[in-house]
Design a protein around this motif. Structure first.
Motif, PDB file in Angstrom:
ATOM      1  N   GLN A 250       0.807  -1.231   0.081  1.00  0.00           N
ATOM      2  CA  GLN A 250       0.026   0.082  -0.156  1.00  0.00           C
ATOM      3  C   GLN A 250       0.889   1.256  -0.080  1.00  0.00           C
ATOM      4  O   GLN A 250       0.509   2.345  -0.540  1.00  0.00           O
TER       5      GLN A 250
ATOM      6  N   ASN B 219       1.820   1.464  -3.375  1.00  0.00           N
ATOM      7  CA  ASN B 219       0.595   2.032  -4.460  1.00  0.00           C
ATOM      8  C   ASN B 219       0.263   3.352  -4.394  1.00  0.00           C
ATOM      9  O   ASN B 219      -0.384   4.188  -5.165  1.00  0.00           O
ATOM     10  N   HIS B 220       0.677   4.043  -2.889  1.00  0.00           N
ATOM     11  CA  HIS B 220       0.097   5.502  -2.800  1.00  0.00           C
ATOM     12  C   HIS B 220       1.135   6.438  -2.639  1.00  0.00           C
ATOM     13  O   HIS B 220       1.084   7.622  -2.523  1.00  0.00           O
TER      14      HIS B 220
ATOM     15  N   TYR C 186      -7.557   9.526  11.300  1.00  0.00           N
ATOM     16  CA  TYR C 186      -7.563   9.423   9.730  1.00  0.00           C
ATOM     17  C   TYR C 186      -8.892   8.560   9.408  1.00  0.00           C
ATOM     18  O   TYR C 186      -9.303   8.408   8.444  1.00  0.00           O
TER      19      TYR C 186
ATOM     20  N   ARG D 299      -4.173   6.599   2.030  1.00  0.00           N
ATOM     21  CA  ARG D 299      -4.567   7.747   1.228  1.00  0.00           C
ATOM     22  C   ARG D 299      -4.767   9.117   1.907  1.00  0.00           C
ATOM     23  O   ARG D 299      -4.341  10.154   1.383  1.00  0.00           O
ATOM     24  N   LYS D 300      -5.128   8.875   3.157  1.00  0.00           N
ATOM     25  CA  LYS D 300      -5.195  10.266   4.095  1.00  0.00           C
ATOM     26  C   LYS D 300      -3.886  10.771   4.277  1.00  0.00           C
ATOM     27  O   LYS D 300      -3.584  11.940   4.125  1.00  0.00           O
TER      28      LYS D 300
ATOM     29  N   ALA E 261      -5.106   0.748   2.932  1.00  0.00           N
ATOM     30  CA  ALA E 261      -5.314   1.622   1.551  1.00  0.00           C
ATOM     31  C   ALA E 261      -6.031   2.905   2.082  1.00  0.00           C
ATOM     32  O   ALA E 261      -5.529   4.099   1.777  1.00  0.00           O
ATOM     33  N   GLN E 262      -7.109   3.015   2.754  1.00  0.00           N
ATOM     34  CA  GLN E 262      -7.510   4.216   3.204  1.00  0.00           C
ATOM     35  C   GLN E 262      -6.940   5.155   4.184  1.00  0.00           C
ATOM     36  O   GLN E 262      -6.776   6.302   4.009  1.00  0.00           O
TER      37      GLN E 262
ATOM     38  N   ALA F 147      -1.213  10.199   2.047  1.00  0.00           N
ATOM     39  CA  ALA F 147      -0.697  11.065   1.100  1.00  0.00           C
ATOM     40  C   ALA F 147      -1.305  12.319   0.627  1.00  0.00           C
ATOM     41  O   ALA F 147      -0.644  13.221   0.164  1.00  0.00           O
ATOM     42  N   LEU F 148      -2.525  12.519   1.013  1.00  0.00           N
ATOM     43  CA  LEU F 148      -3.369  14.010   0.998  1.00  0.00           C
ATOM     44  C   LEU F 148      -2.418  14.818   1.901  1.00  0.00           C
ATOM     45  O   LEU F 148      -2.221  15.965   1.343  1.00  0.00           O
TER      46      LEU F 148
END
Length: 808
Positions: free
Chosen positions: A547, A550-551, A614, A590-591, A586-587, A593-594
């Protein structure tokens, strides 16, 4: 050309504008040049995009106006008696072009007349004057206006003049031949060509009227050198002349009276003539290619004979018939199949062990079985591949294991999803007598693999359903029988194919929906769920690195320690596998990465508070034993498709006539267990010190919470008896005790399944003691110590043993 001639030219032009008839201007070189030189062009002019049209200097051309912008442009130009720049679009389908959609070189034009047609459309007649190039679009409202510069035409000088005259002569001759050989061009066009004396106008006129691609016309327009422009046109016209002559030659060879019945025959004859001109019939060519490919195949004499027979049949078929395509598809399938082509197995057991351990944590039984298969192959050299069936809850790695097995064996990997399959022909194929027939998915995947011994994953074999199309599960009986699949018969192929070297691995969530004959052909391997400690390791070794990659989050930027991972697993997921855990991670990333992309600060070592920030509040609370429960409440253990779980059985008494009420969305088997439990309590009331009057004068209500979830199965039998015995005797159940088992009317406790999943659920809930049937002891002995650590097991044979252990 003198003034009188020029006046004559203008007179003809005016006639054309009044009569709206087709006009072919006839000019000499000097007059054409004078007409072009007289044109004064400002630096900034309106730009008119044209679809599928390239305007040349001197040529009068009618265009149909559809866009409002273009209509306003030509009206403004006509009103101001000015000029416009006509530029061709690169793609005629573009409805609202931007500057990048236009070619750079176009032609300055004057609007000669605007014609409002009866159907409501508008046509505009324009005449090209000079070539130009636009450099910048100054404005795009209400239409394009751009800065332009005129392009000079380079005329041949000296010795080149004679060569240029020869080129002009060739253009005239070639044009005459095309007009003569084509039925679509009126003969009057040859008269016009003969009377054009201006070489420059002749080249432009022929360029505008030739049947060549728009991009090629644009290339001609952009050529400054008149000689080179003429040579380009000669090249295109030579090609066009050759096409016209070939077409006429073909038609002359197929002279026949045309009527309605003979139309199809004529077309066939023309096609044959074309094929003969090209050198060979495509039917014969296709047959020869198939025959050449067949000589390279390693198939048996029987298959070779069938192929030869079917190839002869193809040669006799009409290519226009539907049967031809089916027959060709059949032969191509036979060629594409890897008959007796095998990849070489890798017998490095240590390497295989490393690959399996690298890709999957745990799954020891499966890995051991693969290594056993490799060991036998290494010693014996030949072995019919086993059919393994991995069954267990979702997300534990059953499907992905196939790729690791294929890599460990050095074989190709193919996967076939059986979820929702209800048509037998999906497995066995269609008979080739049907239009659109094709082989079954087994043969299709073997063709895709390119070898006859791949690792073949039959995914979700428990999701197969039957319908009026047949029963796919029955069709799979032949595929999954090592004694029969050496002669697998596909309806489309109609020739036996050897599947005995294929390693089939089936996956399923439950065995209940798989037919007994199908189960009998497979070697069952239970892939159970993971405990929290195993999930933590899987997350650290596999999921988190995947992950992060991926991110786009650097590994050094974020880390989760074991304590935080454990908290995430217990409070944000509820499953036996790790699929939901993968989604939650993954969730989370994503947070993160933002935040990184927004240049916000991110903690390197995440805490539980960070997880709540998160991921929000915890989604699940751990199912846990309840302290100081009243009589009648018992903790049971249940198996679900997503793993093990605990459930509570509650009983209560109320004044009545001894009726039994059951609630909680229970299935028939579970209801029968409750009736059985009550009858047992009543028949053994004296032994349990229960006053029979209490049972007769009170109604008993048994409830299993979470009524929205359907519950069924015999596993809650002992839990029901204990709950009723507890409420009747007033003795509560001991804390941290759970149980599972089926009961008989005699009070015997029978074994149940899903023991490992139930033990994992008990550990998650904080249970310390588990009561099981004595026959389940063997199941517990097979489980690793890490799963049963901290638990005490009580193995019982009858209900009385259960009540002695469970009740205070």
């Amino acid at each position: 050309m003198n003034k009188t001639n020029k006046a004559s030219f203008n007179f003809q032009l005016s006639d054309f504008l009044e009569s709206e008839a087709e006009f072919i201007p006839i000019v000499e070189d000097d007059d054409y040049q004078q007409l072009m030189d007289e044109e004064k062009v400002p630096d900034v002019i309106p730009i008119l995009p044209l679809r599928n049209t390239v305007l040349f200097p001197g040529v009068i051309f009618p265009i149909s106006i559809g866009r409002e912008k273009s209509l306003q442009l030509v009206r403004d130009v006509q009103k101001s008696k000015g000029v416009l720049g006509a530029v061709c679009q690169k793609d005629h389908k573009t409805e609202d072009p931007v500057p990048e959609d236009l070619y750079r070189v176009g032609t300055i034009a004057r609007v000669l007349k605007i014609l409002e047609l009866p159907d409501g459309s508008t046509s505009v007649i324009i005449q090209g004057r000079k070539r130009f190039q636009w450099h910048e679009i100054v404005s795009d409202t209400p239409y394009f206006t751009g800065k332009v510069s005129l392009l000079d035409e380079v005329k041949p000088e000296g010795d080149e003049k004679r060569e240029f005259e020869a080129i002009v002569g060739s253009l005239k001759d070639l044009s005459m031949r095309i007009i003569k050989g084509s039925s679509n061009i009126p003969p009057e066009a040859s008269f016009a060509l003969k009377n054009i004396d201006s070489p420059a106008f002749l080249i432009n006129y022929i360029g505008a009227n030739s049947e060549i691609k728009i991009s090629e016309k644009q290339r001609v327009l952009e050529t400054n050198d008149l000689k080179k422009r003429g040579l380009l046109l000669v090249e295109h016209l030579v090609r066009e002349v050759q096409l016209v002559e070939i077409k006429n030659d073909i038609q002359s060879k197929v002279k026949i009276d045309i009527d309605q019945q003979q139309r199809e025959y004529l077309l066939q004859q023309q096609m044959k003539t074309i094929q003969n001109e090209l050198g060979a019939s495509p039917i014969e060519q296709a047959a020869k290619e198939l025959e050449a490919a067949s000589k390279k195949k390693k198939w048996s004499k029987e298959v070779a004979d069938v192929f030869k027979k079917e190839l002869d049949k193809l040669r006799r078929l009409n290519p226009a018939s539907g049967e031809y395509s089916v027959q060709h598809n059949y032969l191509q399938t036979m060629i594409d199949l890897p008959w007796e082509q095998y990849t070489k197995d890798v017998f490095d057991l240590k390497k295989a062990q490393r690959i399996l351990d690298r890709d999957h944590f745990g799954l020891d039984k499966v890995k051991e079985r693969i290594l056993e298969h490799l060991a036998v192959l290494k010693l014996k050299g030949d072995l019919k591949s086993p059919i393994l069936c991995l069954y267990g809850p979702p997300g534990v790695g059953k499907t992905s294991l196939g790729k690791s097995v294929a890599e460990a064996l050095g074989r190709q990997y193919v996967r076939m999803s059986l979820g929702g399959l209800h048509d037998e022909s999906e497995v066995r194929g269609h008979r080739k007598t049907y239009i659109g027939a094709m082989p079954g998915r087994i043969i299709q995947n073997i063709k895709k693999a390119g070898s006859s011994n791949p690792v073949f994953i039959l995914d979700e074999i428990d999701k197969i359903s039957s319908s009026y199309h047949g029963d796919p599960a029955s069709a799979l009986l032949e595929v999954l029988d090592p004694e029969q699949n050496s002669n697998f018969h596909d309806n489309f192929l109609d020739v036996d194919y050897d599947l005995s070297k294929v390693m089939f691995i089936a996956t399923a969530n439950t065995l209940n929906s798989i037919s007994a004959p199908l189960l009998d052909r497979m070697e069952l391997i239970n892939v159970t769920g993971y405990i929290v400690e195993e999930k933590v390791e899987i997350a650290r070794q596999h999921l988190i690195p995947k992950q992060l990659a991926n991110h786009g989050v650097p590994k050094s930027m974020v880390s989760l320690n074991k304590k935080v991972l454990t908290y995430l697993i217990e409070n944000y997921t509820r499953e036996s596998g790790v699929r939901q855990l993968d989604k939650v991670l993954a969730q989370l990333f994503r947070k993160i990465a933002l935040k990184i992309a927004s240049d916000e600060e991110v903690k390197k070592s995440l805490t539980m508070a960070d997880l709540r920030e998160y991921l929000g509040v915890e989604k699940y609370s751990r199912d846990s034993w309840e302290k100081d429960v009243p009589p009648g409440v018992v903790t049971g253990l249940a198996w679900t498709a997503s793993g093990g779980d605990i459930l509570f059985v509650e009983s209560s008494l109320s004044k009545g006539k001894g009726n039994l009420t059951l609630t909680g969305n229970l299935g028939d088997v579970m209801k029968e267990s409750a009736v059985l439990a009550l009858e047992y309590i009543k028949s053994h009331a004296e032994e349990l010190n229960i006053d029979p009057v209490i049972a007769e004068q009170n109604n008993i209500h048994v409830h299993v919470p979470e009524g929205a979830i359907p519950k069924d199965g015999p596993s809650a039998g002992v839990t029901m008896v204990t709950s009723m015995a507890s409420i009747f005797t007033g003795r509560p159940v001991k804390p941290r005790v759970a149980m599972t088992g089926e009961i008989t009317l005699r009070g015997k406790v029978l074994p149940v399944g899903g023991i490992k999943e139930k033990i994992l659920a008990a550990k998650r809930a904080g249970i310390l003691e588990i009561i099981l049937s004595k026959d389940n002891q063997k199941d517990v002995n097979e489980i690793k110590n890490i799963y049963v650590e901290g638990l005490t097991f009580h193995y019982v044979e009858n209900i009385m043993n259960v009540l002695e252990l469970a009740l205070k």
